[in-house]
Structure formats: structure tokens, C-alpha cells
Design a protein around this motif. Structure first.
Motif, mmCIF file in Angstrom:
data_model
loop_
_atom_site.group_PDB
_atom_site.id
_atom_site.type_symbol
_atom_site.label_atom_id
_atom_site.label_comp_id
_atom_site.label_asym_id
_atom_site.label_seq_id
_atom_site.Cartn_x
_atom_site.Cartn_y
_atom_site.Cartn_z
ATOM 1 N N GLY A 224 -19.885 60.031 6.620
ATOM 2 C CA GLY A 224 -19.230 60.603 7.799
ATOM 3 C C GLY A 224 -17.735 60.375 7.733
ATOM 4 O O GLY A 224 -17.086 60.648 6.718
ATOM 5 N N GLN A 225 -17.153 59.843 8.818
ATOM 6 C CA GLN A 225 -15.722 59.555 8.845
ATOM 7 C C GLN A 225 -15.472 58.284 8.041
ATOM 8 O O GLN A 225 -15.712 57.172 8.489
ATOM 9 C CB GLN A 225 -15.224 59.379 10.283
ATOM 10 C CG GLN A 225 -13.717 59.300 10.383
ATOM 11 C CD GLN A 225 -13.248 59.235 11.822
ATOM 12 O OE1 GLN A 225 -14.047 58.999 12.724
ATOM 13 N NE2 GLN A 225 -11.970 59.457 12.040
ATOM 14 N N GLN B 58 -20.597 45.518 10.483
ATOM 15 C CA GLN B 58 -21.672 46.507 10.446
ATOM 16 C C GLN B 58 -22.756 46.084 9.457
ATOM 17 O O GLN B 58 -23.962 46.221 9.734
ATOM 18 C CB GLN B 58 -21.104 47.865 10.039
ATOM 19 C CG GLN B 58 -22.128 48.974 9.961
ATOM 20 C CD GLN B 58 -21.476 50.321 9.663
ATOM 21 O OE1 GLN B 58 -21.254 51.134 10.557
ATOM 22 N NE2 GLN B 58 -21.164 50.563 8.417
ATOM 23 N N GLU C 231 -21.454 53.976 9.208
ATOM 24 C CA GLU C 231 -20.172 54.555 9.612
ATOM 25 C C GLU C 231 -19.051 53.959 8.764
ATOM 26 O O GLU C 231 -18.955 52.750 8.590
ATOM 27 C CB GLU C 231 -19.902 54.258 11.087
ATOM 28 C CG GLU C 231 -18.620 54.887 11.603
ATOM 29 C CD GLU C 231 -18.388 54.588 13.069
ATOM 30 O OE1 GLU C 231 -17.303 54.912 13.573
ATOM 31 O OE2 GLU C 231 -19.293 54.011 13.705
#
Length: 697
Positions: A644-645, A473, A640
Motif C-alpha cells: 500500500g502506502q 507494527q 502498512e
């Protein structure tokens, strides 16, 4: 009967070890990373799958076995190589199980120290009484049979205790944080940990066979040790730290001269047995001559081959780094088993004390290994020093695993003879005393099992890499900021290493020419860039004609012109920027920012006449007199796993995640300078959001 029991115990040990390996393999498979990770992961996966030459010392055994695994398993190539690490992690747990088990067997077979129980006068009185009131011959025969039966029962209980304590002790290592994390990603460390357990076990088996006078078995164990030692050196040079502990285990104790001579007499086949596995290193010059893409060190000449296998490139990291390493090593050491770390260390110290009292020739080698490991970790100034500490945690696991059998051995040695030798005259008090000793030993095993279970439950979320795609990422966030056919110069290995895998193996953005400034100092990397991006190097041939000869002299240890090498190095990097504009816009991703207009900072010496325009995570080189540049678009990074999670963050992931907050803050300042207030506020809010998400993790 005792022989049959011993054979049955050996079978039970193999079954228990296999079951332990399978259990931990299943656990590790649930936490394996699905893709590439930070640091060396991308480079190693690419070298394994091609196959090519990995960074020094080349790890030929790991590369060749990993090559098979990466082509036999299914799924993404990165996941296959990560599973390969998980497999050797579980095998390492099995190796330490057998090490603890065999050490326990060795302790059980030691002659207990004679402890005086009663005074001589009382002994003579008792002896006279026994002569006058001794049992009949039939009673003696019946007593002998009962003694043998009780001896079998006692041995069975002891073996069952040893199996349980060995499994619990090995699981202490399996549940440690650093060991677990290396089973989830492409690393050669788990194979090295396996060799630690196997080598110590083979040395112990030799010692036991030598002391019982079994020449055939001792020769076989010694030969197996020599072969395995050679194989271990083809995986990781940290094997050198095992040489002193193994030597002490082989020849330490009484009759040291005889023990040494017994080994030296076998040199004619032990030396070839050790050297034969080292022939695996010949893979590197053979493969290097075929010019693979991943050809670190190009070890196809004798000089380059020697520099590669000795890790010449990394010798600059050796030196005293107390102020830098000690706080880091202390933090690693005290987070291994989460809240149960201190109990593990206390249990290990207690086990070490019992081992010292029971079998000192097992204690000293186990003490030497963590001492040497700690010394090396303190003096070796690399960023990824954490996995080098595992040898220390492994020894604590051994001490914890041996504590119950040591306690049982010491306790029974202190009891009266009637309590130590089962016979018909044993009193109820003696039986009660032995029962209490067994209960205490089993309580130690139960406590260890509770620690293993508790630490595994607490550590599992932190070592669960199954959703961790932070490295790829990060790379994609950088790639998305770069236009087609761009050049990116970087000194940041955490970014550059994953790009090997993503560009070469996955075929993502092959149009980008990425240049690592640290690797550019070595001839192998110049050759790699020439192969991957010939257009980039072609325009700088005049500078290369000056740079390459001085670079080669530097690498060969010959006399070279320092100024010429330094100036041509930065001239080469500058030419990448200047001579390829505007068809190939150039960017830079520095590991740390330089003060503006600071000539001492290396990154400022690259294209010094160009301005640096912030563009998200990177900076664009802007040519002088190119006019006012349009503001870059507002960056929107995929975060991500950070927000968030969330996914667990190790040190590398945490450091790289901070890059997003820093980049947003930098862009906020830049937009504020451009009087774009709303954009500046948006960037500041995003930076704060990421910092808040990282706080306390």
C-alpha cells in the motif's frame, strides 16, 4: 582595521554556524520517526526515560541528557527521544562547520612557500632600477594606505569564501545517508559525531595558539580538549579511534619534542580535567543499586561495573570478518549520496590532495581517522556496523570543504609578488589572475552546494521516517497471535528490543512473558525476569540453583563446568515451556528456522519433546500425546508501509518485512498439509504480494 575585520568575521562565523544548525534541525525534524524502531531503539528509549542502565558501555551522558529531554518535550516518549537524536545531529553539523572554518583560518595564516619568480641577474637589475626611479615619500605613504585597504578587501573576500565553503562542506556530511538516518531514531551516535567535530576543532585551536606563541589561549584550548575528551568517553567508546589523530594534530610537525614537553608540563591539571567527566560513570552503580527495570549488567559491584564500561559482552564480535563485512561496507559507502556519491569521493580526493600540498599537518590526522575507522569496521562483526562508518564520510566532507581555500592559498603562493601583495603598482594582468583564482574557488563552493542540494533531494524520501511504524507494527502482529498470559521465547533482538518500550512504557500486553534467549546467558537478565515475571521463575527454582552459580563463574572469568552450564541453560528454557502448560501456553519466535530434528540447533534443544505448530509469525509448543491440534486461524498481518502506502526501508526494516512473506509461505504449506486448499492458496497469494512489494525497494 584588520583586527575589526577579524572580530566581524568571528561573529559572522557564529551566525552562519547557528543558521546552518537551525536549517538542518528543521530538515531532520520533518523526517524523525514517530515511534520505536528496530535494533536497540526500544531498549534505549526505555533506559533513557526510566532512567535505567543501557547496554554496554552504558552511555551515562546520553542516558542522563536523554532523560531530561524525554521528560521536557511533548508527544510520545519515543518521539521525544528521537527528536533528541535529531538535535545532536544538527549540532554535529555545526561542529563540523566550525572545524572546517578554523582549519581554513589556520591554512590562511600559514606562511606561503617561497617560489622563485625571476633570476638573480634580473632581480638586481630591477632593484637598481627601483632605486633610480623609486616613488617619492608622499607616493610611498599613499601606496601604503592603498595596500592596507586592498589587504582588508582581500581578507574579507577570503573570509566570505571560507564561510561558504565551510557551510557547504559540513552539509555534505549532513546530507549523507547513514548520518541522516541516525538523526531520525533513538541512537547515541549523533552525540558521538558531535564530539568528533568538537574534539578535532579544540585540538586545532590549541595548535594554532601554540604556534603563534599565545600561552594563555593554548592552555585554555588544551584544558577544554581534556574535559571534552573525558565527556566523549562517557558517551561512546569509539572515541578511542580519535586519540591517534588528535595526538598527531597536537604534536606533529617540527619541534615535536618541544610540543610534547609543552603538553606534559601541564599534566597536573590536564589529567584531572580528563578524569573528572568520567565520574559520570558512577551514575551506573548508584542507579543499579536502586534496581531499575532496565538494569543491564547490574553494575553495582566492581567486577560487573568494569565489565559493563569496557563492553566485555561484545568483545566476542572482535575478529577478522573480511568476507562478511567488506561487501556490506562497500555497499554502504557507495550509496551515501545516491547518484552523486562518486562525485563526492572524487571531490574529497581532490581536496585531500590540495590539503596535502597546503598543510600536511592537517592532512595526516584527517587521513588517519578514516583509516582507523575502516579497520575497526572490518574487524567488528556486528549487524549494525553502518553507523561506525560515518567517521569516513565526515573526513571526506572536511576535505571537500577545505578544497576552495586550499586552492586559493596555493594559487596565490605561485603568483608573482606583485600579485600576492596588493600595492599601487599592481598591473591589470595581476588583478585578472587573482580574479580568476577567486572565481575558481567560488566555483568549487557552488559545485559542492549543488551536490548537497541534489543529494538531499534524492536521499530525503529514503530517510523520511515520519510515517515509519514498522517496528511497533511487527511487534503487534506477533502479540495478536498470542493468547492471554502466554510465554514467548525468542532469540530475535529486532523484535525483543521494541517490546521493552511497548510493554513497559506503553503498557501494551503486560500479560505476556517474553524471554530473550541471548540475554538469559547473563545474570542481570535472570534478575530482570525474576522482577518482571516472578511466577515464571518461581517454578524453575531448582534449575536456577544449578544454573546461576555456573553462570556467575562464567561471567567472572572463573573456572566453570561447561556441561553443567550448557545443560542447565537449556533445562531452564525447557522448564518455562513444560512447567507452565497449560495455563501459560508457550511459543517461540526464532530468528532463523532450524532443520527438523537437528539436535545441533539451539532452538531445537528447547523443550525437545514438544512439537512445533506454525501459527503465523511464531510457533506454538505442542505437548506430546496431546492429540490432534485444531488448525490455527488464517493469519492476517498488518503490513502498512510494506504494501500500500510504502515507507522507506533500511536493512533492518527490509529483513523484518520479509518475515511476513516467509510466514505466509510457511502457513500455505501447513494448510496444504491439512488439505485446506483454499486457505493454502490465500496464504501463497499474500506471500507473493509482499515479495512483489519488496522487490526492487
Amino acid at each position: 582595521m584588520l583586527a575589526r575585520l577579524q572580530a566581524r568575521s568571528e561573529r559572522m562565523a557564529w551566525l552562519t554556524g547557528l543558521l546552518l544548525v537551525l536549517i538542518w534541525l528543521l530538515v531532520y525534524l520533518t523526517t524523525v520517526s514517530p515511534g520505536v524502531n528496530f535494533i536497540d531503539s526500544g531498549e534505549l528509549i526505555t533506559a533513557v526515560h526510566e532512567p535505567g542502565i543501557a547496554h554496554p558501555p552504558g552511555y551515562p551522558l546520553y542516558v542522563l541528557m536523554g532523560y531530561v529531554a524525554s521528560h521536557v518535550l511533548w508527544g510520545d516518549v519515543a518521539w521525544r527521544v528521537n527528536v533528541f537524536s535529531a538535535f545532536w545531529g544538527s549540532m554535529a553539523v555545526g561542529a563540523f562547520f566550525f572545524l572546517i572554518y578554523q582549519a581554513g583560518q589556520y591554512i590562511s595564516n600559514l606562511k606561503p612557500r617561497k617560489i622563485p619568480i625571476q633570476q638573480k641577474g634580473r632581480a638586481r637589475s630591477s632593484k637598481a632600477s627601483s632605486r633610480s626611479e623609486g616613488p617619492s615619500k608622499s607616493q610611498q605613504m599613499a601606496g601604503a594606505g592603498q595596500t592596507a585597504q586592498l589587504g582588508v578587501i582581500s581578507t574579507a573576500y577570503r573570509n566570505l569564501l571560507l564561510l561558504a565553503s565551510s557551510a557547504a562542506g559540513a552539509s555534505i556530511l549532513a546530507a549523507s545517508s547513514t548520518f541522516w538516518s541516525r538523526t531520525a531514531q533513538a541512537k547515541m551516535y549523533t552525540l558521538h559525531y558531535f564530539f568528533i567535530g568538537v574534539l578535532l576543532t579544540l585540538a586545532l585551536q590549541y595548535r594554532a595558539a601554540y604556534e603563534r606563541g599565545d600561552k594563555t589561549a593554548s592552555t585554555r584550548w588544551l584544558l577544554a580538549l581534556a574535559i571534552t575528551l573525558g565527556l566523549s568517553f562517557t558517551n561512546h567508546l569509539m572515541t578511542v579511534l580519535l586519540l591517534v589523530p588528535i595526538a598527531v594534530l597536537l604534536v606533529g610537525g617540527t619541534n615535536m619534542g618541544d610540543r610534547v614537553r609543552n603538553i606534559l608540563r601541564r599534566w597536573s591539571y590536564l589529567l584531572p580535567a580528563f578524569l573528572a567527566p568520567l565520574l559520570l560513570y558512577l551514575y551506573m552503580p548508584i542507579r543499579a543499586s536502586q534496581d531499575p527495570t532496565m538494569n543491564w549488567g547490574t553494575p553495582d559491584t566492581l567486577g560487573d561495573f568494569w565489565r559493563q564500561i569496557t563492553g566485555w559482552q561484545y568483545q566476542t564480535y572482535l575478529g577478522a570478518n573480511l568476507s562478511q563485512n567488506m561487501p556490506l561496507l562497500s555497499r554502504y559507502a557507495f550509496e551515501q549520496w545516491n547518484l552523486l556519491t562518486v562525485p563526492v569521493y572524487l571531490a574529497g580526493i581532490a581536496g585531500a590532495t590540495l590539503l596535502f600540498k597546503t598543510a600536511r599537518m592537517l592532512f595526516w590526522p584527517t587521513l588517519l581517522l578514516p583509516m582507523l575507522t575502516m579497520l575497526f569496521a572490518i574487524l567488528y562483526g556486528i549487524s549494525e556496523i553502518e553507523p561506525y562508518m560515518v567517521g569516513i564520510y565526515a573526513i571526506f566532507a572536511i576535505w571537500v570543504g577545505l578544497a576552495p581555500i586550499c586552492w586559493l592559498t596555493l594559487s596565490t603562493a605561485r603568483k608573482p609578488a606583485a600579485a600576492r601583495r596588493p600595492d599601487p603598482q599592481r598591473t591589470a594582468a595581476d588583478e585578472t589572475t587573482l580574479s580568476e583564482t577567486y572565481q575558481q574557488s567560488w566555483a568549487m563552493v557552488a559545485l559542492t552546494a549543488v551536490i548537497v542540494l541534489g543529494s538531499a533531494i534524492m536521499i530525503y524520501p529514503r530517510q523520511n521516517y515520519s510515517r515509519n511504524r514498522l517496528a511497533e507494527q511487527f511487534v503487534l502482529n506477533v502479540f495478536n497471535e498470542l493468547p492471554q498470559n502466554s510465554i514467548l521465547i525468542t532469540d530475535y533482538w529486532d523484535f525483543y528490543s521494541p517490546t521493552y518500550y511497548m510493554q513497559i512504557e506503553q503498557g501494551i500486553r503486560p500479560d505476556l512473558a517474553l524471554v530473550n534467549t541471548n540475554s538469559l546467558k547473563y545474570p542481570w537478565y535472570v534478575a530482570q525476569l525474576t522482577k518482571r515475571h516472578p511466577w515464571l521463575m518461581q517454578k524453575s527454582q531448582d534449575i536456577l540453583a544449578t544454573y546461576i552459580p555456573e553462570q556467575r563463574k562464567f561471567v567472572n572469568g572463573e573456572s566453570f563446568d561447561v556441561n553443567t552450564l550448557d545443560q542447565s541453560y537449556f533445562a531452564l528454557l525447557t522448564s518455562f515451556v513444560e512447567r507452565n502448560a497449560p495455563d501459560h501456553p508457550a511459543y517461540i519466535l526464532p530468528i532463523s528456522l532450524c532443520p527438523p530434528n537437528s539436535p545441533q540447533c539451539d532452538n531445537n534443544r528447547i523443550a525437545p519433546t514438544f512439537d512445533r505448530q506454525p501459527v503465523g509469525l511464531v510457533y506454538r509448543f505442542v505437548a506430546p500425546n496431546s492429540g490432534e491440534q485444531p488448525a490455527p486461524p488464517e493469519p492476517t498481518f498488518a503490513t502498512e508501509g510494506v504494501t500500500g502506502q510504502q515507507v522507506p526501508l533500511d536493512d533492518a526494516a527490509r529483513a523484518n518485512s520479509k518475515f511476513y512473506a516467509d510466514a505466509y509461505s510457511r502457513m500455505a504449506s501447513y494448510f496444504s498439509f491439512l488439505n485446506e486448499t483454499q486457505s493454502a492458496q490465500n496464504m501463497a497469494d499474500k506471500a507473493q504480494s509482499i515479495r512483489a512489494a519488496l522487490a526492487g525497494r
